[in-house]
Scaffold this motif. Structure first.
Motif, PDB file in Angstrom:
ATOM      1  N   THR A 218       0.787  -1.236   0.000  1.00  9.75           N
ATOM      2  CA  THR A 218       0.000   0.000   0.000  1.00  9.75           C
ATOM      3  C   THR A 218       0.819   1.286   0.000  1.00  9.75           C
TER       4      THR A 218
ATOM      5  N   ARG B 267       1.297   6.096  -2.276  1.00 11.05           N
ATOM      6  CA  ARG B 267       0.327   5.439  -1.388  1.00 11.05           C
ATOM      7  C   ARG B 267      -0.887   5.041  -2.209  1.00 11.05           C
TER       8      ARG B 267
ATOM      9  N   PHE C  13      -2.535   1.316  -4.348  1.00  8.96           N
ATOM     10  CA  PHE C  13      -2.273  -0.060  -4.766  1.00  8.96           C
ATOM     11  C   PHE C  13      -0.934  -0.085  -5.507  1.00  8.96           C
TER      12      PHE C  13
END
Length: 148
Positions: free
Chosen positions: A20, A94, A96
């Protein structure tokens, strides 16, 4: 490690990565220009030295950034980017993060066919993920001990 993506070439040093988020040191020793990529992540670049030029989709002018400026690439946004030689920055992403890895490896794998560098990038990211998983497993193990 060298990184070729979107037509540009740079060098990166990965400081932290997970599914993430990531933090890396990035820059170039040669003038380079290309496509920013379109990600499922928010990315910010804080310039340390040099300049960055960003041409946002749907506009007719570029924006010039100087050392100390932070450039924000919003989720789903795409731009043209250009860095003169000697530009170095800290980049934080930040969202996927695997969606950024596809772009980061595309030119290295398909255009420059630098399979050694592709392996290095995958290895460093995999090691970071393993370290992150180890941290959470250790934390979970302690949680279980405390419960019993």
């Amino acid at each position: 490690m060298f990184m070729n993506a979107g037509g540009w070439m740079g060098s990166m040093c990965l400081l932290h990565a997970s599914l993430t988020e990531y933090l890396l040191f990035f820059g170039t020793a040669v003038d380079t220009t290309g496509h920013s990529g379109r990600y499922w992540a928010n990315i910010s670049d804080t310039l340390l030295t040099g300049k960055m030029f960003q041409w946002k989709e749907g506009t007719l002018k570029n924006i010039e950034y100087q050392p100390g400026d932070t450039v924000f690439h919003e989720w789903g946004e795409v731009t043209g980017v250009s860095w003169p030689a000697g530009t170095w920055m800290v980049e934080y992403g930040r969202g996927f993060i695997p969606s950024t890895l596809v772009f980061a490896l595309a030119d290295t794998f398909f255009s420059t066919t630098d399979f050694v560098n592709t392996f290095y990038i995958i290895r460093v990211y995999a090691k970071a993920l393993m370290m992150e998983a180890g941290f959470y497993l250790s934390d979970f193990r302690q949680f279980i001990k405390d419960m019993l």
